[in-house]
Design a protein around this motif. Structure first.
Motif, PDB file in Angstrom:
ATOM      1  N   GLY A  89      36.730 -27.578  -7.875  1.00 40.25           N
ATOM      2  CA  GLY A  89      37.756 -27.178  -6.926  1.00 40.25           C
ATOM      3  C   GLY A  89      37.305 -27.148  -5.488  1.00 40.25           C
ATOM      4  N   LEU A  90      36.295 -27.962  -5.154  1.00 38.79           N
ATOM      5  CA  LEU A  90      35.811 -27.999  -3.779  1.00 38.79           C
ATOM      6  C   LEU A  90      36.585 -28.987  -2.919  1.00 38.79           C
ATOM      7  CD1 LEU A  90      31.959 -27.910  -4.448  1.00 38.79           C
ATOM      8  CD2 LEU A  90      33.550 -26.008  -4.205  1.00 38.79           C
ATOM      9  N   GLY A  91      37.546 -29.668  -3.504  1.00 38.04           N
ATOM     10  CA  GLY A  91      38.360 -30.609  -2.744  1.00 38.04           C
ATOM     11  C   GLY A  91      37.943 -32.045  -2.965  1.00 38.04           C
ATOM     12  N   VAL A  92      38.904 -32.943  -2.889  1.00 33.49           N
ATOM     13  CA  VAL A  92      38.613 -34.363  -3.092  1.00 33.49           C
ATOM     14  C   VAL A  92      38.125 -35.030  -1.811  1.00 33.49           C
ATOM     15  CG1 VAL A  92      40.232 -34.599  -5.005  1.00 33.49           C
ATOM     16  CG2 VAL A  92      41.042 -34.928  -2.662  1.00 33.49           C
ATOM     17  N   MET A  93      38.049 -34.263  -0.751  1.00 38.54           N
ATOM     18  CA  MET A  93      37.455 -34.711   0.492  1.00 38.54           C
ATOM     19  C   MET A  93      37.012 -33.458   1.237  1.00 38.54           C
ATOM     20  SD  MET A  93      40.848 -35.818   2.687  1.00 38.54           S
ATOM     21  CE  MET A  93      39.885 -36.153   4.138  1.00 38.54           C
ATOM     22  N   SER A  94      36.352 -33.661   2.372  1.00 43.46           N
ATOM     23  CA  SER A  94      35.837 -32.517   3.116  1.00 43.46           C
ATOM     24  C   SER A  94      36.968 -31.799   3.837  1.00 43.46           C
ATOM     25  CB  SER A  94      34.783 -32.984   4.124  1.00 43.46           C
ATOM     26  OG  SER A  94      34.295 -31.886   4.861  1.00 43.46           O
ATOM     27  N   TYR A  95      37.264 -30.589   3.365  1.00 45.62           N
ATOM     28  CA  TYR A  95      38.302 -29.760   3.992  1.00 45.62           C
ATOM     29  C   TYR A  95      37.613 -28.605   4.723  1.00 45.62           C
ATOM     30  CZ  TYR A  95      41.687 -32.094   0.938  1.00 45.62           C
ATOM     31  OH  TYR A  95      42.467 -33.024   0.284  1.00 45.62           O
ATOM     32  N   THR A  96      36.916 -28.902   5.792  1.00 46.27           N
ATOM     33  CA  THR A  96      36.167 -27.876   6.537  1.00 46.27           C
ATOM     34  C   THR A  96      35.424 -26.953   5.575  1.00 46.27           C
ATOM     35  OG1 THR A  96      38.088 -26.371   6.658  1.00 46.27           O
ATOM     36  CG2 THR A  96      37.818 -27.960   8.449  1.00 46.27           C
ATOM     37  N   ASP A  97      34.739 -27.569   4.603  1.00 46.63           N
ATOM     38  CA  ASP A  97      34.000 -26.774   3.631  1.00 46.63           C
ATOM     39  C   ASP A  97      32.848 -26.037   4.312  1.00 46.63           C
ATOM     40  OD1 ASP A  97      35.093 -27.655   0.851  1.00 46.63           O
ATOM     41  OD2 ASP A  97      34.830 -29.511   1.988  1.00 46.63           O
ATOM     42  N   SER A  98      32.609 -24.825   3.876  1.00 47.92           N
ATOM     43  CA  SER A  98      31.474 -24.051   4.369  1.00 47.92           C
ATOM     44  C   SER A  98      31.001 -23.119   3.262  1.00 47.92           C
ATOM     45  CB  SER A  98      31.848 -23.241   5.624  1.00 47.92           C
ATOM     46  OG  SER A  98      32.860 -22.293   5.324  1.00 47.92           O
ATOM     47  N   ALA A 132      29.298 -17.592  -1.409  1.00 44.46           N
ATOM     48  CA  ALA A 132      30.731 -17.851  -1.249  1.00 44.46           C
ATOM     49  C   ALA A 132      30.929 -19.228  -0.644  1.00 44.46           C
ATOM     50  CB  ALA A 132      31.376 -16.787  -0.373  1.00 44.46           C
ATOM     51  N   ILE A 133      31.907 -19.952  -1.158  1.00 39.71           N
ATOM     52  CA  ILE A 133      32.256 -21.277  -0.634  1.00 39.71           C
ATOM     53  C   ILE A 133      33.719 -21.260  -0.210  1.00 39.71           C
ATOM     54  CG2 ILE A 133      32.680 -23.688  -1.263  1.00 39.71           C
ATOM     55  CD1 ILE A 133      30.187 -23.708  -2.829  1.00 39.71           C
ATOM     56  N   THR A 134      33.950 -21.758   0.991  1.00 41.32           N
ATOM     57  CA  THR A 134      35.305 -21.877   1.513  1.00 41.32           C
ATOM     58  C   THR A 134      35.686 -23.347   1.537  1.00 41.32           C
ATOM     59  OG1 THR A 134      35.009 -19.920   2.902  1.00 41.32           O
ATOM     60  CG2 THR A 134      36.824 -21.388   3.458  1.00 41.32           C
ATOM     61  N   ALA A 135      36.797 -23.665   0.886  1.00 44.34           N
ATOM     62  CA  ALA A 135      37.340 -25.021   0.906  1.00 44.34           C
ATOM     63  C   ALA A 135      38.787 -24.901   1.368  1.00 44.34           C
ATOM     64  CB  ALA A 135      37.270 -25.665  -0.474  1.00 44.34           C
ATOM     65  N   GLY A 136      39.036 -25.357   2.584  1.00 40.69           N
ATOM     66  CA  GLY A 136      40.363 -25.129   3.157  1.00 40.69           C
ATOM     67  C   GLY A 136      40.544 -23.651   3.436  1.00 40.69           C
ATOM     68  N   VAL A 137      41.578 -23.050   2.820  1.00 41.08           N
ATOM     69  CA  VAL A 137      41.776 -21.607   2.973  1.00 41.08           C
ATOM     70  C   VAL A 137      41.441 -20.865   1.691  1.00 41.08           C
ATOM     71  CG1 VAL A 137      43.552 -21.912   4.727  1.00 41.08           C
ATOM     72  CG2 VAL A 137      44.217 -21.758   2.328  1.00 41.08           C
ATOM     73  N   ARG A 138      40.883 -21.579   0.706  1.00 39.67           N
ATOM     74  CA  ARG A 138      40.540 -20.961  -0.568  1.00 39.67           C
ATOM     75  C   ARG A 138      39.052 -20.647  -0.613  1.00 39.67           C
ATOM     76  NH1 ARG A 138      45.028 -19.350  -2.836  1.00 39.67           N
ATOM     77  NH2 ARG A 138      44.441 -19.797  -4.983  1.00 39.67           N
ATOM     78  N   VAL A 139      38.724 -19.484  -1.152  1.00 35.72           N
ATOM     79  CA  VAL A 139      37.342 -19.025  -1.202  1.00 35.72           C
ATOM     80  C   VAL A 139      36.969 -18.723  -2.646  1.00 35.72           C
ATOM     81  CG1 VAL A 139      35.677 -17.308  -0.413  1.00 35.72           C
ATOM     82  CG2 VAL A 139      37.540 -18.018   1.096  1.00 35.72           C
ATOM     83  N   GLY A 140      35.831 -19.253  -3.053  1.00 37.36           N
ATOM     84  CA  GLY A 140      35.280 -18.947  -4.361  1.00 37.36           C
ATOM     85  C   GLY A 140      33.915 -18.300  -4.203  1.00 37.36           C
ATOM     86  N   THR A 141      33.650 -17.284  -4.988  1.00 31.20           N
ATOM     87  CA  THR A 141      32.377 -16.577  -4.877  1.00 31.20           C
ATOM     88  C   THR A 141      31.759 -16.372  -6.251  1.00 31.20           C
ATOM     89  OG1 THR A 141      33.410 -14.386  -5.034  1.00 31.20           O
ATOM     90  CG2 THR A 141      33.145 -15.318  -2.834  1.00 31.20           C
ATOM     91  N   VAL A 142      30.454 -16.148  -6.247  1.00 26.78           N
ATOM     92  CA  VAL A 142      29.733 -15.754  -7.444  1.00 26.78           C
ATOM     93  C   VAL A 142      28.696 -14.722  -7.020  1.00 26.78           C
ATOM     94  CG1 VAL A 142      28.089 -17.665  -7.235  1.00 26.78           C
ATOM     95  CG2 VAL A 142      28.396 -16.546  -9.443  1.00 26.78           C
ATOM     96  N   THR A 143      28.618 -13.626  -7.749  1.00 28.99           N
ATOM     97  CA  THR A 143      27.716 -12.549  -7.375  1.00 28.99           C
ATOM     98  C   THR A 143      26.303 -12.804  -7.895  1.00 28.99           C
ATOM     99  OG1 THR A 143      28.316 -11.289  -9.345  1.00 28.99           O
ATOM    100  CG2 THR A 143      29.587 -10.876  -7.339  1.00 28.99           C
ATOM    101  N   GLU A 144      25.343 -12.151  -7.257  1.00 29.94           N
ATOM    102  CA  GLU A 144      23.937 -12.221  -7.676  1.00 29.94           C
ATOM    103  C   GLU A 144      23.496 -13.670  -7.902  1.00 29.94           C
ATOM    104  OE1 GLU A 144      23.376  -9.670 -11.005  1.00 29.94           O
ATOM    105  OE2 GLU A 144      23.838  -7.851  -9.896  1.00 29.94           O
ATOM    106  N   ALA A 145      23.789 -14.512  -6.912  1.00 28.16           N
ATOM    107  CA  ALA A 145      23.521 -15.942  -7.064  1.00 28.16           C
ATOM    108  C   ALA A 145      22.162 -16.345  -6.495  1.00 28.16           C
ATOM    109  CB  ALA A 145      24.627 -16.753  -6.389  1.00 28.16           C
ATOM    110  N   VAL A 146      21.781 -15.773  -5.361  1.00 29.74           N
ATOM    111  CA  VAL A 146      20.500 -16.127  -4.750  1.00 29.74           C
ATOM    112  C   VAL A 146      19.779 -14.854  -4.323  1.00 29.74           C
ATOM    113  CG1 VAL A 146      21.302 -18.363  -3.893  1.00 29.74           C
ATOM    114  CG2 VAL A 146      21.476 -16.350  -2.431  1.00 29.74           C
ATOM    115  N   SER A 147      18.483 -14.956  -4.230  1.00 28.65           N
ATOM    116  CA  SER A 147      17.678 -13.861  -3.684  1.00 28.65           C
ATOM    117  C   SER A 147      16.539 -14.465  -2.885  1.00 28.65           C
ATOM    118  CB  SER A 147      17.132 -12.962  -4.802  1.00 28.65           C
ATOM    119  OG  SER A 147      16.191 -13.673  -5.582  1.00 28.65           O
TER     120      SER A 147
END
Length: 317
Positions: A89-98, A132-147
């Motif tokens: 769900g990151l988009g089929v093209m770059s939608y100001t992903d961050s 957390a990843i933002t694709a367009g106006v949608r945000v997906g997150t996962v906890t305890e992912a990096v340290s």
């Protein structure tokens, strides 16, 4: 009648009229939130709000620079590592992903596909952080992912004071005087690429002053003490690193002799004995006050005690 449909401002990739009550639409790609749908039939337009929405990005794996895949917590150095985030769900093209780790945005983010994105992590010394990843106006997150890696210490250099005219330059275990105030350089790794409230302690006592120097070194001005060999701990942000048997204090030293006085002696005898150095005689009855002269007894009263042979003094102060 040239029937067509669109999601918000984006037309369906394909629209096909089926009947007076239905129309088929091949939805376009997107990463926006809940959208309206509009249908055009001839010159007439009908619409309905809050009809469709796109899935939020989901994260499954993080791949570090060495190609190791983590579906739990990925461990990172102080910053600047390039990691690949795999999901959907990151988009089929770059939608100001961050992307961001914790509250810090990645230094650089590059969209790869609908299922992957690369992130150059920001510097940090925090504990386990969400991603957390933002694709367009949608945000997906996962906890305890990096340290971030905890600080590590591997060398201690004490070359900032002189003893008997000789410059000390000890590597490994560092020896300091009991009164403290000696600066030792703690060398290691992952102390942070900036000063993140860097602090250090010897045993349970914080250094009188701690000064961050680089990601690999920190200067500690030791506090006074009379303990034996102690561990050293360094705190960088929320991470703590320690090493055992790192610093010791000088043992007490006797020098200059003993000054002996007694209530049973007259003033002349006390004056004579007060200037006597070296071996000193004491009557067998005891109860004679003696001043022990030396150094490294501590800068305050650390339950200081003395003894003659195996017999403790009646009182020490």
């Amino acid at each position: 009648y040239t029937a067509a449909a669109r999601f918000a401002a984006t037309a369906c990739e394909h629209s096909a009229w089926e009947s007076d009550s239905s129309l088929r639409c091949l939805a376009p790609g997107g990463v926006l939130g809940t959208l309206r749908v509009a249908v055009t039939a001839g010159a007439r337009v009908g619409s309905l709000t809050d009809v469709v929405s796109y899935d939020t990005p989901s994260l499954a794996y993080i791949i570090d620079e060495q190609g190791n895949a983590f579906n739990a917590t990925a461990n990172l150095p102080s910053g600047g590592s390039v990691v690949t985030v795999l999901g959907a769900g990151l988009g089929v093209m770059s939608y100001t992903d961050s992307a961001r780790t914790g509250q810090s945005r990645c230094e650089a983010t590059e969209w790869q596909s609908d299922s992957s994105l690369t992130c150059k992590t920001a510097r940090g010394t925090g504990g386990t952080e969400p991603v957390a990843i933002t694709a367009g106006v949608r945000v997906g997150t996962v906890t305890e992912a990096v340290s971030y890696d905890a600080p590590t210490l591997d060398r201690f250099t004490n070359n900032l004071y002189e003893l008997e005219g000789e410059l000390l330059n000890a590597t490994g275990r560092a020896n300091v005087v009991a009164v403290g105030g000696v600066e030792i350089v703690l060398s290691g790794a992952c102390l942070g690429l900036d000063s993140y409230t860097g602090a250090s302690r010897v045993g349970q006592t914080g250094c009188e002053a701690s000064k961050w120097a680089s990601d690999t070194s920190l200067v500690c001005k030791t506090a006074g003490g009379v303990f034996g060999t102690l561990r050293v701990a360094v705190t960088a942000g929320a991470r703590v690193g320690s090493v055992t048997e790192a610093v010791s204090y000088d043992v007490p030293m006797l020098g200059g002799g003993l000054n002996l006085t007694s209530d049973d002696m007259d003033a002349d005898e006390n004056a004579t004995n007060a200037t006597t150095f070296g071996r000193t005689n004491s009557p067998s009855t005891g109860s004679v006050s003696m001043t022990v002269v030396g150094s490294m007894f501590g800068e305050s009263d650390y339950t200081g005690a003395s003894r003659f042979g195996s017999t403790a003094c009646e009182a020490s102060g």
